[in-house]
Design a protein around this motif. Structure first.
Motif, mmCIF file in Angstrom:
data_model
loop_
_atom_site.group_PDB
_atom_site.id
_atom_site.type_symbol
_atom_site.label_atom_id
_atom_site.label_comp_id
_atom_site.label_asym_id
_atom_site.label_seq_id
_atom_site.Cartn_x
_atom_site.Cartn_y
_atom_site.Cartn_z
ATOM 1 N N TYR A 1 38.740 47.703 48.899
ATOM 2 C CA TYR A 1 38.520 46.424 49.510
ATOM 3 C C TYR A 1 39.298 45.994 50.466
ATOM 4 N N ASN A 2 38.837 46.035 51.825
ATOM 5 C CA ASN A 2 39.353 45.754 53.199
ATOM 6 C C ASN A 2 40.848 46.602 53.088
ATOM 7 N N ASP B 1 33.291 50.940 47.900
ATOM 8 C CA ASP B 1 33.649 49.780 49.116
ATOM 9 C C ASP B 1 32.871 48.532 48.223
ATOM 10 N N ASP B 2 34.084 47.634 47.991
ATOM 11 C CA ASP B 2 33.534 46.562 47.200
ATOM 12 C C ASP B 2 33.571 45.164 47.976
ATOM 13 N N GLY B 3 32.695 45.381 49.107
ATOM 14 C CA GLY B 3 32.310 44.410 49.907
ATOM 15 C C GLY B 3 33.653 44.168 50.987
ATOM 16 N N SER B 4 33.775 45.137 51.484
ATOM 17 C CA SER B 4 34.848 45.116 52.629
ATOM 18 C C SER B 4 34.470 44.360 53.828
ATOM 19 N N SER B 5 35.157 43.647 54.305
ATOM 20 C CA SER B 5 34.788 42.819 55.676
ATOM 21 C C SER B 5 35.401 43.596 56.837
ATOM 22 N N SER C 1 28.536 51.537 48.670
ATOM 23 C CA SER C 1 28.839 50.120 49.137
ATOM 24 C C SER C 1 28.093 49.232 48.089
ATOM 25 N N ASN D 1 30.900 42.524 46.914
ATOM 26 C CA ASN D 1 32.169 41.928 46.522
ATOM 27 C C ASN D 1 32.009 41.617 44.876
ATOM 28 N N SER D 2 32.665 42.410 43.839
ATOM 29 C CA SER D 2 32.388 42.367 42.452
ATOM 30 C C SER D 2 33.777 42.393 41.867
ATOM 31 N N LYS E 1 44.459 39.744 46.593
ATOM 32 C CA LYS E 1 44.600 41.024 47.367
ATOM 33 C C LYS E 1 45.828 41.016 47.914
#
Length: 714
Positions: A368-369, A394-398, A417, A420-421, A701
């Motif tokens: 994640y990011n 990939d847990d919802g990376s921005s 992907s 994010n969870s 994080k």
């Protein structure tokens, strides 16, 4: 491995200052413990104790009239000081240094038997310890005078200390009996002929504050214990009918001779027409005591309450200190013994887990990011000497995490992907997509050595093994914070794993490097979101399902430890709180049978003692250390602390040797004990407070730099 360059940095959230409230309650608790010790030390005359005695003989500034006058000096007015003598046929018995729980009641009994009154010059410390005796003294018509709080020679003390000594004694009297006294006797005083250039300023200062200073006509010298007859002879008037103020002691030592002398002296002098009375009454004056009301009264009551609580609390604190000492040194001994046993077993030339495990494994990388780290992580896996597939979840990376992995285009690496969870869900997603039955889990900020996966899966040759913990190493150890964590990982975590491996109850597989058998994961229910320490939660669940969890010391992974105190606090707060959650979740294992019961009755208690209770109580060491250095005996206290540090260094050196690490990093160990260790205590205290108050902690994080690479091995 070079870091990827030229990529757009992800938008970072504004850095927040560390909320001071996170330190507030734990810090207040430690300060309260120290204040309790200091208050108890004051009450027992251990703090600020000063045994120096004035031996000056110069009398140049003392008014000559006082040197030949009476024993009671009144320097309260603006005019010349005056002195007073006891009236004829009056005997003012005075008792210094009390009240004492053994001897003062005996003195009071004799005074009551002969219907006599006396003056007791009390110390504040004894007043606080024996409040019932003060109340009895006043109730039976006797007089109270002040003898300071800690009994120092006031000629050596500052004006501030002089004020404090008197104010604290008055405070104690107010709290115990609701009175103040304007009568004072300096410690180590004698008759007025002993007034000198050092004592006289003290008398003047106290006179300006409203105090009468009472010296003596006769010193019975009962403190020397010269014999009953000698004490009686010293107290007899030199001239018939002459009034006297006499000094005796009802505390400070064994006073049986004083008691026996009183039983002879009092009937003898009463037969000669003497009356035994207080100092004030012997001068024909009113009592020196006055009632206290309002704020002063309640302030005194509060002081006495806390003072008595501090005295009562000390045995409990000492007992807790003994408990934590036993736990700390017991853990050291157990770790030393079992780590040696583990090393001898696993490093034997003929040691094997069974036939070599060559079947491929799936490596799961939840991300994640992680754009700063993910390239190094995936590249290190590509160099593995064991057949693997790599799944980056990939847990919802921005940020550019997914783009970086895809551009690497490494064989056997794929990206999945999801919105994010959270880490647990990401790992479960990876498990569901894993091709192989051996599953390795790592963090997105970690790099493996080429041999890591191979070493990690070899224990699966034993069909009883359900999971394997690897050897997590701190990669960014060149900073001070990194070096401290490096010491902690080597000295604590990895020695712990050797110990728990031998005991068969390892509580945690590190998220940075661990391997699992799919069958074991399925039986344990996969990764759970019930706690913030999903790795500890899963490991405990595996034990309860009957699987063995072992340690592979050569399966090394290099992780990026937090680079700031704020990030370190967040990480360890989550770890400690999550561990407590996992222990509570699996608490019923204590009463279970079979493998679950074994873990519940061995593993959980060890985790509770060594990872929760001992660290939680360990600040007592530091509180007693500060107290000893500041208020008791600094050389002895520091020597003891140095001895403990030497043991720590020796133990750490052994751990570093065992892990094939350079000893040079241990240079920061002393500072770690002063700063880093205290931070860990505060983290655990706050975790306890969060748990007890029902607070909830969310996942946080950590900011990464991507500076960690696997070392080149020959």
């Amino acid at each position: 491995m070079p870091r990827p360059r030229g990529r757009r940095a992800a938008t970072r959230p504004r850095r927040r200052a560390v909320p001071p409230l996170r330190f507030l309650l734990p810090s207040l608790l430690l300060v309260t413990l120290l204040a309790t010790l200091v208050l108890r030390g004051l009450v027992t005359n251990e703090v600020f104790h000063d045994e120096r005695i004035n031996i000056s003989v110069d009398k140049d500034t003392v008014p000559p009239a006082l040197l030949t006058g009476g024993p009671v000096i009144d320097a309260r007015g603006k005019g010349k000081p005056v002195s007073y003598r006891a009236q004829d046929h009056t005997m003012a018995l005075t008792f210094d240094d009390g009240p004492d729980p053994v001897w003062t009641p005996k003195v009071l009994d004799i005074l009551a038997e002969y219907h006599a009154h006396a003056t007791f010059f009390v110390t504040g410390s004894m007043v606080a310890r024996n409040p019932a005796l003060i109340r009895r003294i006043i109730a039976e018509g006797h007089e109270i005078g002040l003898h300071t709080f800690t009994h120092p020679d006031l000629t050596f003390q500052s004006d501030r200390r002089l004020t404090w000594e008197m104010a604290q004694t008055q405070l104690a009297l107010a709290g115990v009996a609701g009175v103040h006294s304007s009568l004072f006797r300096p410690p180590y005083s004698s008759d007025v002929t002993a007034l000198d250039d050092l004592t006289w300023p003290v008398v003047k200062k106290l006179g300006a504050r409203g105090y009468l200073t009472a010296f003596i006509d006769v010193d019975a010298e009962d403190w020397k214990r010269p014999g009953v007859d000698a004490i009686v002879r010293a107290c007899l008037p030199k001239h018939p009918g002459e009034g006297q103020i006499e000094l005796m002691h009802d505390a400070g030592g064994e006073r049986s001779q004083t008691i026996a002398a009183l039983q002879i002296l009092m009937p003898k002098l009463q037969g000669e027409g003497y009356r035994f009375t207080t100092v004030s009454q012997s001068l024909g004056a009113e009592s020196s005591m006055a009632r206290v009301t309002g704020f002063q009264l309640w302030e005194g009551k509060a002081f006495i309450t806390f003072a008595q609580w501090s005295v009562l609390a000390l045995p409990g604190l000492v007992a807790l200190l003994a408990v934590v000492g036993a736990l700390v040194f017991g853990r050291f001994a157990l770790m030393l013994f079992l780590s040696i046993k583990h090393t001898r077993r696993t490093r034997r030339a003929d040691f094997t887990w069974g036939p070599p495990v060559t079947e491929p494994a799936t490596v799961l990388v939840p991300a994640y990011n992680e754009q700063e780290c993910i390239a190094n992580t995936v590249r290190s896996l590509a160099e593995s000497d064991h057949p693997i597939e790599v799944i980056v979840i990939d847990d919802g990376s921005s940020d550019d995490t997914v783009k970086i992995v895809e551009e690497l285009a490494l064989p056997g690496v794929r990206v999945i992907s999801q919105p994010n969870s959270g880490k647990a869900t990401a790992l479960n997603t990876g498990i569901a997509h894993a091709t192989h039955d051996l599953i390795v889990m790592m963090d997105g900020d970690t790099v493996f050595e080429p041999s890591t996966v191979r070493e990690l899966v070899q224990p699966f040759a034993d069909p009883r093994v359900g999971a394997v913990a690897g050897n997590a190493k701190v990669g960014n150890r060149d900073s001070l914070i990194g070096a401290w964590q490096h010491i902690e990982y080597v000295m604590g975590f990895n020695l712990d794993r050797r110990m728990y491996d031998e005991l068969g109850c390892m509580p945690t597989i590190p998220g940075a490097v661990g391997a699992y058998r799919r069958e074991a994961l399925d039986q344990a229910g996969g990764m759970s979101e019930d706690t913030l320490a999903e790795d500890t939660d899963l490991t405990m669940a595996l034990h309860i399902e009957g699987w063995k969890v072992v340690y592979a010391e050569n399966a090394r992974a290099w992780t990026e430890a937090p680079g700031s105190m704020s990030q370190l606090w967040s990480q360890r707060y989550r770890w400690s709180y999550g561990t407590m959650q996992a222990m509570w979740k699996h608490r019923r294992a204590v009463f279970a049978s079979g493998p679950a019961g074994r873990f519940g009755r061995i593993g959980l208690p060890l985790v509770a003692m060594f990872m929760v209770i001992a660290p939680l109580l360990a600040p007592l060491f530091d509180v007693f250390l500060v107290y000893g250095v500041l208020f008791v005996d600094a050389p002895k206290t520091l020597t003891a602390a140095l001895g403990a540090l030497v043991i720590q260094v020796a133990f750490a050196a052994y751990a570093f040797w065992l892990d094939k690490e350079k000893l040079s990093h241990l240079i920061s160990l002393p500072l770690q004990q002063v700063v880093y260790r205290q931070l860990m205590y505060l983290v655990l205290l706050q975790s306890w407070i969060t748990a007890l108050t029902g607070g909830r902690l969310r996942w946080q994080k950590l900011r990464r730099t991507g500076e960690v690479e696997a070392p080149v091995t020959s």
